[in-house]
Structure formats: structure tokens, C-alpha cells
Design a protein around this motif. Structure first.
Motif, PDB file in Angstrom:
ATOM      1  N   PHE A 128       1.037  -0.866   0.300  1.00 43.82           N
ATOM      2  CA  PHE A 128      -0.209  -0.118   0.242  1.00 43.82           C
ATOM      3  C   PHE A 128       1.365   1.414   0.066  1.00 43.82           C
ATOM      4  O   PHE A 128       0.546   2.360  -0.783  1.00 43.82           O
ATOM      5  CB  PHE A 128      -1.219   0.115   0.747  1.00 43.82           C
ATOM      6  N   ILE A 129       1.779   0.984   0.910  1.00 44.15           N
ATOM      7  CA  ILE A 129       2.512   2.440   0.682  1.00 44.15           C
ATOM      8  C   ILE A 129       3.570   2.774  -0.405  1.00 44.15           C
ATOM      9  O   ILE A 129       3.524   3.618  -1.050  1.00 44.15           O
ATOM     10  CB  ILE A 129       3.920   2.278   1.717  1.00 44.15           C
ATOM     11  N   GLY A 130       4.391   1.333  -1.199  1.00 42.96           N
ATOM     12  CA  GLY A 130       4.297   1.282  -2.224  1.00 42.96           C
ATOM     13  C   GLY A 130       3.832   2.568  -3.548  1.00 42.96           C
ATOM     14  O   GLY A 130       3.848   2.714  -4.044  1.00 42.96           O
ATOM     15  N   VAL A 131       2.782   1.609  -3.370  1.00 46.87           N
ATOM     16  CA  VAL A 131       1.500   2.602  -4.227  1.00 46.87           C
ATOM     17  C   VAL A 131       1.472   3.708  -3.887  1.00 46.87           C
ATOM     18  O   VAL A 131       0.893   4.287  -5.041  1.00 46.87           O
ATOM     19  CB  VAL A 131       0.017   1.725  -4.202  1.00 46.87           C
ATOM     20  N   MET A 132       1.235   4.290  -2.952  1.00 43.06           N
ATOM     21  CA  MET A 132       1.036   5.827  -3.023  1.00 43.06           C
ATOM     22  C   MET A 132       2.070   6.660  -3.189  1.00 43.06           C
ATOM     23  O   MET A 132       2.387   7.813  -3.206  1.00 43.06           O
ATOM     24  CB  MET A 132       0.389   6.032  -0.933  1.00 43.06           C
ATOM     25  N   VAL A 133       3.534   5.847  -3.012  1.00 42.15           N
ATOM     26  CA  VAL A 133       4.539   7.229  -3.446  1.00 42.15           C
ATOM     27  C   VAL A 133       4.559   6.512  -4.766  1.00 42.15           C
ATOM     28  O   VAL A 133       5.204   7.698  -5.667  1.00 42.15           O
ATOM     29  CB  VAL A 133       5.459   5.778  -2.552  1.00 42.15           C
ATOM     30  N   GLY A 134       4.589   4.901  -5.302  1.00 40.00           N
ATOM     31  CA  GLY A 134       4.750   4.892  -7.049  1.00 40.00           C
ATOM     32  C   GLY A 134       3.563   5.435  -7.933  1.00 40.00           C
ATOM     33  O   GLY A 134       4.112   5.816  -8.667  1.00 40.00           O
ATOM     34  N   GLY A 135       2.619   5.715  -8.028  1.00 40.59           N
ATOM     35  CA  GLY A 135       1.590   6.174  -8.416  1.00 40.59           C
ATOM     36  C   GLY A 135       1.699   7.346  -8.446  1.00 40.59           C
ATOM     37  O   GLY A 135       1.822   7.726  -9.803  1.00 40.59           O
ATOM     38  N   PRO A 136       1.924   8.537  -7.443  1.00 37.75           N
ATOM     39  CA  PRO A 136       2.149   9.721  -7.614  1.00 37.75           C
ATOM     40  C   PRO A 136       2.877  10.142  -8.712  1.00 37.75           C
ATOM     41  O   PRO A 136       3.831  10.890  -9.129  1.00 37.75           O
ATOM     42  CB  PRO A 136       2.033  10.866  -5.988  1.00 37.75           C
ATOM     43  N   VAL A 137       4.024   9.719  -7.733  1.00 41.64           N
ATOM     44  CA  VAL A 137       5.544   9.510  -8.361  1.00 41.64           C
ATOM     45  C   VAL A 137       5.855   9.191  -9.949  1.00 41.64           C
ATOM     46  O   VAL A 137       6.357   9.481 -10.804  1.00 41.64           O
ATOM     47  CB  VAL A 137       6.823   8.590  -8.085  1.00 41.64           C
ATOM     48  N   SER A 138       5.223   8.361 -10.546  1.00 47.32           N
ATOM     49  CA  SER A 138       4.730   8.004 -11.473  1.00 47.32           C
ATOM     50  C   SER A 138       4.434   8.976 -12.529  1.00 47.32           C
ATOM     51  O   SER A 138       5.207   9.573 -14.328  1.00 47.32           O
ATOM     52  CB  SER A 138       4.638   6.605 -11.873  1.00 47.32           C
ATOM     53  N   ASP A 139       2.899   9.194 -12.239  1.00 50.20           N
ATOM     54  CA  ASP A 139       2.634  10.311 -12.614  1.00 50.20           C
ATOM     55  C   ASP A 139       2.789  11.708 -13.129  1.00 50.20           C
ATOM     56  O   ASP A 139       2.942  12.499 -14.101  1.00 50.20           O
ATOM     57  CB  ASP A 139       0.694  10.938 -11.898  1.00 50.20           C
ATOM     58  N   ARG A 140       3.830  12.020 -11.780  1.00 47.22           N
ATOM     59  CA  ARG A 140       4.614  13.419 -12.516  1.00 47.22           C
ATOM     60  C   ARG A 140       5.731  13.653 -13.388  1.00 47.22           C
ATOM     61  O   ARG A 140       6.180  14.292 -14.125  1.00 47.22           O
ATOM     62  CB  ARG A 140       5.099  13.487 -10.875  1.00 47.22           C
ATOM     63  N   TRP A 141       6.594  11.601 -13.392  1.00 48.64           N
ATOM     64  CA  TRP A 141       7.340  11.741 -13.511  1.00 48.64           C
ATOM     65  C   TRP A 141       7.448  12.002 -15.428  1.00 48.64           C
ATOM     66  O   TRP A 141       8.118  12.861 -16.406  1.00 48.64           O
ATOM     67  CB  TRP A 141       8.300  10.331 -12.992  1.00 48.64           C
ATOM     68  N   VAL A 142       5.944  10.697 -15.418  1.00 44.89           N
ATOM     69  CA  VAL A 142       5.802  10.929 -16.956  1.00 44.89           C
ATOM     70  C   VAL A 142       5.666  12.369 -17.719  1.00 44.89           C
ATOM     71  O   VAL A 142       6.006  12.384 -19.001  1.00 44.89           O
ATOM     72  CB  VAL A 142       5.025  10.080 -17.301  1.00 44.89           C
TER      73      VAL A 142
END
Length: 435
Positions: A277-291
Motif C-alpha cells: 500500500f505504501i509502495g502504491v501511494m509513493v509509486g503512483g504519484p511519482v510516476s504520474d509526475r515523472w512521466v
């Protein structure tokens, strides 16, 4: 204005499907943690190899059915596929409470595999259609946390079964699922335009003709892409430790740490679920901004997750200390969550919306088949090689997947739908100029 047309409705879809995802994993996970309770009435489950076969039959059926369920989801209403899938597997869960021998459990697990295979491709393609670009990784990641929570709650199966009975546990969760399926009939809506025909050549009447894309054509388009083969490989590779932690981590913690299954089950499933759950909450927003800054941002975020999983698997397998085991599990879960939140968004960079459910169905199929092989193989290797050593060796497979992911995957946009629209516009302009 219909509720499906309101701005908040895409997030409502995520919330509605989150509950379905929770029930999806909880219903399948309960059997692994209630093994000891059920074995009191069905002695065949005391044998590790027989139990591995029981867990694997679900995965084999699920894996074989997934590509076809994805192809169906690209063409029919995903709403009704989701509702029907939930209703059937919940009915199967209820029926498992009446089992009196090993063969009955095997048949019901097989039926559950077919019904649950319809869910994931339908749900993820529906969410991807509601979130075109902004927030896609976060939305899909939040949905995936439902799977993690279902896995965690399934870890309490032995505790609940000890308090009541394993029969009552199956009955009540089956009833809850059927009731929720009835509620979704009124609240869940299909995305407008789903199942539209592919653009064809301009007709003589001045409009653009439409043609239905055949199943064979869809398969050919998807499998002609080298990128899709790489996506298949790294998804399948990550599925090996993913399914191993779901089905065998409670047993590994019990053996390595000397715990009872009443404690090893929740400890294993909660560790992975919370950290994922923590990984999703970090990885989701990071991916959406990074792309937004780099079109490979989603791939880099996913790669970081894979890189975290490699050393974690070694420590999970070889540590015999509770603190080290939990820390390694947390590290694995964070990495897995970052990776899991980006699988469908990465697929959207290479596959058209017309083939996404089918493509993800193939990914899911191969991943689950690898999980079935792993689950059954670990049942045979548990005594000869040791579960811990098997977990540690899985890290090497992920290292190959990580290298291929970084070398081969080079998208040109964040959504293949944008490229489709651009190609269609160019074709129409060229046709008009020629006329």
C-alpha cells in the motif's frame, strides 16, 4: 446529469472496484491460511504436495482463462462482466463451506479460477479509460491496494476459523460478495464509447467507415510489438515471488521463526499488504509526475520497485530473525507496490485501448501460470531444498527482468490512444488532399 457524467465519478469507480478487488483476493487467500483448520475435517490437506496442488489448480485455470476473458472485456460490457464474476466466485466461496473431501475443493477452486479471471482485465481497462493520463498510475495503484488488503484480511482466516468455524467463514464472506454484486448493478457504469469499432477507410459518402476488429487481428497487433514481449517477461518474472509470498510466506515464517500459523499468517500477509500500500501511494504519484517530464518516467518508477524487490527476497528467504524477516518483507512490499501500480499505465503506452483488456489478460495469464508452477514446485521443494533458499533464488530472475525493462522499453507517448488519434487525423487529411 447522470452520476456517471459527474467529475467525481471516475474516483467513485475506483472506490467501488476497490471493494471488489478486496473480496477477490480475500476469498482466494483464506484457503491458504485456513489449511490447518480445514485439515481437521479433510485430512488430505495435511500433505504439503496435495495442498500445493489445490492452490495451483486455481492458478492454472485462472491463467488459461485470462487471455480469453480479456478479449471478451474488449468487446462486451465490463460492468456486467465484473458483476457476474463477483457473483459467481462469491457463490463458490459460499459453497466451499459445504465441502467434505479434497476433490470437492479442487472442483470449486477451478470454478473460482474461471470467474475471477474475468475481473482484473475488465476492472483495469475500465479504470484506464476513466483516467486518460493524469492520475492514471495513482488510480490503478489505489485499486490494487484492494488486492493487498484482501490478501491481508485473508491472512486472518485461521484466526476467524478458530473462533467460529472454517465452514461459517466461507459462508459469510460468500454472502457478502453476492450482496455487493447486486449493489454494483445500480452504481457501476460502463465508460461511454467502450467497444467502438476500429477506424477504417473513408467511405464514398464522405464519412469515415468503421470496421470491427477481429480477434485474430487484435492478437496479431499486440504480439507484433517487441515491447509487449518484454512487458510479458517482467510481469511474469515478478509474479513468481508475488505468488510465492501470497501462498507460501505464512508457511515460511512459521518454519523460519517458529510461530504458530495463527500468528504467522497475519504477520506475513499484513507485512506485504501494508508495505505494498505504501509502495502504491509513493509509486503512483511519482510516476504520474515523472512521466510529464520524461515519457519513460513510468518505466523508471517501475524499475526502482523491481530493484528493491531483489535484495528483499534474499533476506526474506535466509533470515531467521523476526525483525529482519519483517523488514525484508516491508522492503519487498514497497517495491512490489511501486511496480504493480505502473503495469497497466506502461501497457497503455504501447497498446491501443481496443486491445488493452486482452493484452492485460495475456499478462495476467502468463503471470498466473508462472505462479501456478511456482506454487506447486515449492510444495515439492519445501523439504528437499527449503523454502528460504527458493525465495532467495527468485531475486536472480528479477535482475534479468530489470535489465530488459530498462534497455528495451522506449515509449513515444504516455497513451497509445493519442497516437491512434493522431494517425487517424493524418489519414483523414491525406484522403481529403487526394480528393
Amino acid at each position: 446529469m447522470k452520476i456517471s457524467e459527474k467529475k467525481f465519478y471516475p474516483w467513485m469507480v475506483v472506490g467501488l472496484l476497490w471493494v471488489v478487488a478486496l473480496l477477490n483476493y480475500m476469498d482466494r487467500q483464506m484457503l491458504s491460511t485456513m489449511q490447518g483448520n480445514i485439515a481437521l475435517d479433510i485430512p488430505a490437506l495435511r500433505n504439503a504436495e496435495a495442498f500445493g496442488a489445490l492452490m495451483a489448480i486455481f492458478l492454472w485455470v485462472y491463467g488459461i482463462a485470462s487471455p480469453f476473458s480479456g478479449a471478451v472485456a474488449d468487446r462486451l460490457s465490463r460492468k456486467w462482466l465484473i458483476v457476474g464474476s463477483l457473483g459467481v466466485w462469491s457463490g463458490v466461496t459460499y459453497a466451499m463451506g459445504y465441502c467434505t473431501d479434497f476433490h470437492q475443493l479442487m472442483w470449486l477452486r477451478g470454478i473460482m479460477g474461471i470467474s475471477e479471471a474475468l475481473y482484473i482485465p475488465s476492472a483495469l481497462s475500465l479504470i484506464a479509460d476513466y483516467f486518460t493520463g493524469k492520475g492514471r498510475s495513482l488510480a490503478i495503484g489505489l485499486h490494487m491496494t484492494g488486492l493487498y488488503c484482501g490478501q491481508a484480511l485473508g491472512g486472518f482466516g485461521s484466526l476467524v476459523a478458530t473462533t467460529w468455524s472454517w465452514q461459517a467463514t466461507f459462508h459469510w464472506f460468500g454472502i457478502i460478495g453476492v450482496a455487493y454484486a447486486a449493489l454494483l448493478i445500480y452504481l457501476l457504469h460502463e465508460k461511454q464509447g467502450h467497444g467502438a469499432a476500429a477506424p477504417g477507410p473513408r467511405g464514398s459518402g464522405g464519412g469515415t467507415a468503421k470496421r470491427k476488429e477481429s480477434l485474430a487481428r487484435s492478437f496479431a497487433v499486440v504480439f507484433s510489438s517487441a515491447a509487449f514481449w518484454v512487458i510479458l517477461f517482467f510481469f511474469a518474472s515478478s509474479s513468481i515471488p508475488g505468488w510465492a509470498t501470497k501462498n507460501w510466506l505464512p508457511t515460511l515464517f512459521r518454519d523460519n521463526l517458529g510461530l504458530s500459523m495463527e500468528w504467522a499468517g497475519p504477520m506475513a500477509t499484513l507485512t506485504i499488504a501494508v508495505s505494498s500500500f505504501i509502495g502504491v501511494m509513493v509509486g503512483g504519484p511519482v510516476s504520474d509526475r515523472w512521466v510529464k517530464r520524461n515519457v519513460r518516467g513510468r518505466i523508471y518508477t517501475s524499475a526502482i520497485g523491481l530493484a528493491m524487490m531483489i535484495p528483499a527476497l534474499v533476506f526474506i528467504g535466509l533470515a531467521h530473525n523476526a525483525w529482519f524477516s519483517v523488514l525484508a518483507g516491508l522492503f519487498f512490499g514497497v517495491g512490489y507496490g511501486m511496480f504493480d501500480a505502473n503495469n497497466m499505465p506502461i501497457l497503455c503506452q504501447f497498446v491501443s485501448p481496443r486491445q488493452r483488456a486482452m493484452a492485460y489478460g495475456f499478462m495476467n495469464s502468463l503471470g498466473v501460470i508462472m505462479g501456478a508452477i511456482t506454487t506447486q514446485l515449492l510444495g515439492g521443494l519445501a523439504e528437499s531444498v527449503g523454502l528460504g533458499m527458493c525465495f532467495a533464488m527468485m531475486g536472480g530472475i528479477l535482475l534479468i527482468a530489470l535489465a530488459l525493462q530498462l534497455i528495451v522499453l522506449r515509449p513515444t507517448s504516455d497513451d497509445m490512444a493519442d497516437e491512434d488519434a493522431g494517425e487517424k487525423l493524418k489519414a483523414e487529411i491525406a484522403t481529403e488532399e487526394s480528393e
